[in-house]
Design a protein around this motif. Structure first.
Motif, PDB file in Angstrom:
ATOM      1  N   TRP A 115       0.808  -1.226   0.000  1.00  0.00           N
ATOM      2  CA  TRP A 115       0.000   0.000   0.000  1.00  0.00           C
ATOM      3  C   TRP A 115       0.843   1.279   0.000  1.00  0.00           C
ATOM      4  N   VAL A 116       2.071   1.194  -0.503  1.00  0.00           N
ATOM      5  CA  VAL A 116       2.961   2.360  -0.483  1.00  0.00           C
ATOM      6  C   VAL A 116       3.400   2.689  -1.910  1.00  0.00           C
ATOM      7  N   ALA A 117       3.104   3.930  -2.354  1.00  0.00           N
ATOM      8  CA  ALA A 117       3.487   4.380  -3.695  1.00  0.00           C
ATOM      9  C   ALA A 117       4.249   5.696  -3.591  1.00  0.00           C
ATOM     10  N   SER A 118       5.355   5.782  -4.309  1.00  0.00           N
ATOM     11  CA  SER A 118       6.149   7.008  -4.333  1.00  0.00           C
ATOM     12  C   SER A 118       5.445   8.085  -5.154  1.00  0.00           C
ATOM     13  N   GLN A 119       5.889   9.321  -4.991  1.00  0.00           N
ATOM     14  CA  GLN A 119       5.353  10.405  -5.813  1.00  0.00           C
ATOM     15  C   GLN A 119       5.641  10.165  -7.289  1.00  0.00           C
ATOM     16  N   GLY A 120       6.805   9.580  -7.576  1.00  0.00           N
ATOM     17  CA  GLY A 120       7.125   9.247  -8.961  1.00  0.00           C
ATOM     18  C   GLY A 120       6.159   8.229  -9.530  1.00  0.00           C
ATOM     19  N   CYS A 133      -5.568   5.479  -7.464  1.00  0.00           N
ATOM     20  CA  CYS A 133      -4.525   4.811  -6.708  1.00  0.00           C
ATOM     21  C   CYS A 133      -4.985   4.685  -5.262  1.00  0.00           C
ATOM     22  N   ALA A 134      -5.000   3.464  -4.762  1.00  0.00           N
ATOM     23  CA  ALA A 134      -5.385   3.199  -3.375  1.00  0.00           C
ATOM     24  C   ALA A 134      -4.123   2.903  -2.573  1.00  0.00           C
ATOM     25  N   ASP A 135      -3.772   3.794  -1.639  1.00  0.00           N
ATOM     26  CA  ASP A 135      -2.611   3.547  -0.801  1.00  0.00           C
ATOM     27  C   ASP A 135      -3.050   3.290   0.628  1.00  0.00           C
ATOM     28  N   LEU A 136      -2.113   3.235   1.537  1.00  0.00           N
ATOM     29  CA  LEU A 136      -2.424   2.814   2.898  1.00  0.00           C
ATOM     30  C   LEU A 136      -3.435   3.734   3.581  1.00  0.00           C
ATOM     31  N   GLY A 137      -3.320   5.026   3.327  1.00  0.00           N
ATOM     32  CA  GLY A 137      -4.147   5.964   4.068  1.00  0.00           C
ATOM     33  C   GLY A 137      -5.224   6.670   3.286  1.00  0.00           C
ATOM     34  N   ALA A 138      -5.317   6.422   1.974  1.00  0.00           N
ATOM     35  CA  ALA A 138      -6.271   7.193   1.177  1.00  0.00           C
ATOM     36  C   ALA A 138      -6.538   6.508  -0.156  1.00  0.00           C
ATOM     37  N   VAL A 139      -7.627   6.943  -0.799  1.00  0.00           N
ATOM     38  CA  VAL A 139      -7.935   6.559  -2.172  1.00  0.00           C
ATOM     39  C   VAL A 139      -7.838   7.834  -3.001  1.00  0.00           C
ATOM     40  N   ARG A 140      -6.970   7.842  -3.988  1.00  0.00           N
ATOM     41  CA  ARG A 140      -6.651   9.048  -4.753  1.00  0.00           C
ATOM     42  C   ARG A 140      -7.219   8.968  -6.165  1.00  0.00           C
ATOM     43  N   ARG A 149      -9.637  10.257   2.459  1.00  0.00           N
ATOM     44  CA  ARG A 149      -8.816   9.709   3.522  1.00  0.00           C
ATOM     45  C   ARG A 149      -9.532   8.560   4.219  1.00  0.00           C
ATOM     46  N   ALA A 150      -8.904   7.412   4.242  1.00  0.00           N
ATOM     47  CA  ALA A 150      -9.422   6.246   4.967  1.00  0.00           C
ATOM     48  C   ALA A 150      -8.311   5.206   4.985  1.00  0.00           C
ATOM     49  N   ARG A 151      -7.936   4.763   6.151  1.00  0.00           N
ATOM     50  CA  ARG A 151      -6.827   3.818   6.285  1.00  0.00           C
ATOM     51  C   ARG A 151      -7.311   2.387   6.079  1.00  0.00           C
ATOM     52  N   VAL A 152      -6.479   1.589   5.433  1.00  0.00           N
ATOM     53  CA  VAL A 152      -6.786   0.174   5.253  1.00  0.00           C
ATOM     54  C   VAL A 152      -6.621  -0.555   6.585  1.00  0.00           C
ATOM     55  N   SER A 153      -7.620  -1.326   6.964  1.00  0.00           N
ATOM     56  CA  SER A 153      -7.515  -2.203   8.134  1.00  0.00           C
ATOM     57  C   SER A 153      -7.183  -3.596   7.632  1.00  0.00           C
ATOM     58  N   GLU A 154      -6.085  -4.161   8.134  1.00  0.00           N
ATOM     59  CA  GLU A 154      -5.658  -5.473   7.676  1.00  0.00           C
ATOM     60  C   GLU A 154      -4.870  -6.167   8.777  1.00  0.00           C
ATOM     61  N   PHE A 155      -4.555  -7.434   8.548  1.00  0.00           N
ATOM     62  CA  PHE A 155      -3.742  -8.198   9.494  1.00  0.00           C
ATOM     63  C   PHE A 155      -2.275  -7.976   9.132  1.00  0.00           C
ATOM     64  N   THR A 156      -1.561  -7.200   9.946  1.00  0.00           N
ATOM     65  CA  THR A 156      -0.206  -6.798   9.573  1.00  0.00           C
ATOM     66  C   THR A 156       0.863  -7.745  10.079  1.00  0.00           C
ATOM     67  N   ALA A 178     -17.709   2.500  10.310  1.00  0.00           N
ATOM     68  CA  ALA A 178     -19.089   2.442   9.815  1.00  0.00           C
ATOM     69  C   ALA A 178     -20.018   3.311  10.649  1.00  0.00           C
ATOM     70  N   ARG A 179     -19.860   3.296  11.960  1.00  0.00           N
ATOM     71  CA  ARG A 179     -20.723   4.108  12.828  1.00  0.00           C
ATOM     72  C   ARG A 179     -20.554   5.591  12.562  1.00  0.00           C
ATOM     73  N   ARG A 180     -19.354   5.974  12.166  1.00  0.00           N
ATOM     74  CA  ARG A 180     -19.088   7.383  11.871  1.00  0.00           C
ATOM     75  C   ARG A 180     -19.521   7.773  10.457  1.00  0.00           C
ATOM     76  N   GLY A 181     -19.977   6.784   9.700  1.00  0.00           N
ATOM     77  CA  GLY A 181     -20.378   7.062   8.329  1.00  0.00           C
ATOM     78  C   GLY A 181     -19.213   7.235   7.388  1.00  0.00           C
ATOM     79  N   GLY A 182     -18.049   6.739   7.785  1.00  0.00           N
ATOM     80  CA  GLY A 182     -16.858   6.879   6.957  1.00  0.00           C
ATOM     81  C   GLY A 182     -16.670   5.720   5.999  1.00  0.00           C
ATOM     82  N   LEU A 183     -15.616   5.813   5.233  1.00  0.00           N
ATOM     83  CA  LEU A 183     -15.266   4.768   4.278  1.00  0.00           C
ATOM     84  C   LEU A 183     -14.569   3.636   5.028  1.00  0.00           C
ATOM     85  N   VAL A 184     -15.110   2.434   4.930  1.00  0.00           N
ATOM     86  CA  VAL A 184     -14.526   1.259   5.574  1.00  0.00           C
ATOM     87  C   VAL A 184     -13.686   0.518   4.546  1.00  0.00           C
TER      88      VAL A 184
END
Length: 227
Positions: A115-120, A133-140, A149-156, A178-184
């Protein structure tokens, strides 16, 4: 709610199909993270079938077995696009798109390994027609520039000693978002499905999000709604 699955191999394919069937029963589509050098075979055929059924397919790197020239050591080989300059990212994307064409897969979304992409990489993606582009903290959105902004929840971690804690954390994060109405955003690797506790926790996270009025979507449909 976005549920993604990576690391699909012939050995784990039956478990991936089982998860997809469980999600189908819940009317939750799957976003499949596909490595371009997977090649022709049962995995690619399964991915094509899922795409025809409405799942989303995102490019998940080109070749995870080759160490990038410019890499952050602690991220390891699988963080293929984490530190690439634009010119190296372009070369890998050219090769990846050719492999996707050979596999008869049309893909305009990208989820980098780890989930990590450089600016390049972001620059090269836009130049090669990728729209998301979907990275660790956002969907762009690479066309409009919008960032959700929404962080991926996963088994790290792979430690069995912390499995109960990781399962609880995943379910709790899904419920809270989900309770906050955010992107899960829930992310799983196919190897997670070999552990019954992890598999069940992923489905529990999906269920608790649905109970809190979340609904299933894919990365592709998210981009369409934004547009």
């Amino acid at each position: 709610m976005l549920v993604s699955l990576s690391g699909i191999t012939p050995r784990t394919l039956h478990r991936c199909a089982d998860l997809a069937a469980e999600l189908d029963r819940r009317k939750v589509p799957l976003s499949v993270l596909y490595a371009a050098r997977t090649g022709e075979g049962p995995v690619t055929e399964w991915v094509r079938t899922r795409a025809r059924g409405g799942d989303s397919v995102l490019l998940h790197g080109y070749d995870h077995t080759v160490t990038p020239t410019h890499r952050t050591v602690y991220l390891g080989k699988k963080a293929e696009f984490a530190t690439l300059p634009a010119h190296e990212a372009r070369l890998r994307l050219i090769a990846a798109k050719a492999a996707l064409d050979n596999a008869s897969l049309t893909v305009d979304g990208f989820a980098p390994p780890r989930w990590v992409a450089s600016q390049g990489t972001l620059q090269a993606l836009a130049e090669h027609g990728f729209r998301l582009c979907a990275d660790l903290g956002a969907v762009r959105d690479l066309v409009t520039g919008e960032v959700r902004r929404a962080r991926v929840s996963e088994f790290t971690s792979q430690s069995h000693r912390t499995e109960t804690v990781r399962c609880f954390t995943l379910v709790l994060a899904a419920a809270r978002a989900a309770r906050r109405g955010g992107l899960v955003r829930l992310g799983a690797d196919a190897t997670d499905l070999t552990r019954p506790g992890l598999r069940q926790a992923l489905l529990d996270a999906v269920d608790v999000a649905l109970e809190n009025r979340a609904y299933g979507a894919t990365y592709g449909s998210l981009r369409a709604v934004t547009a």
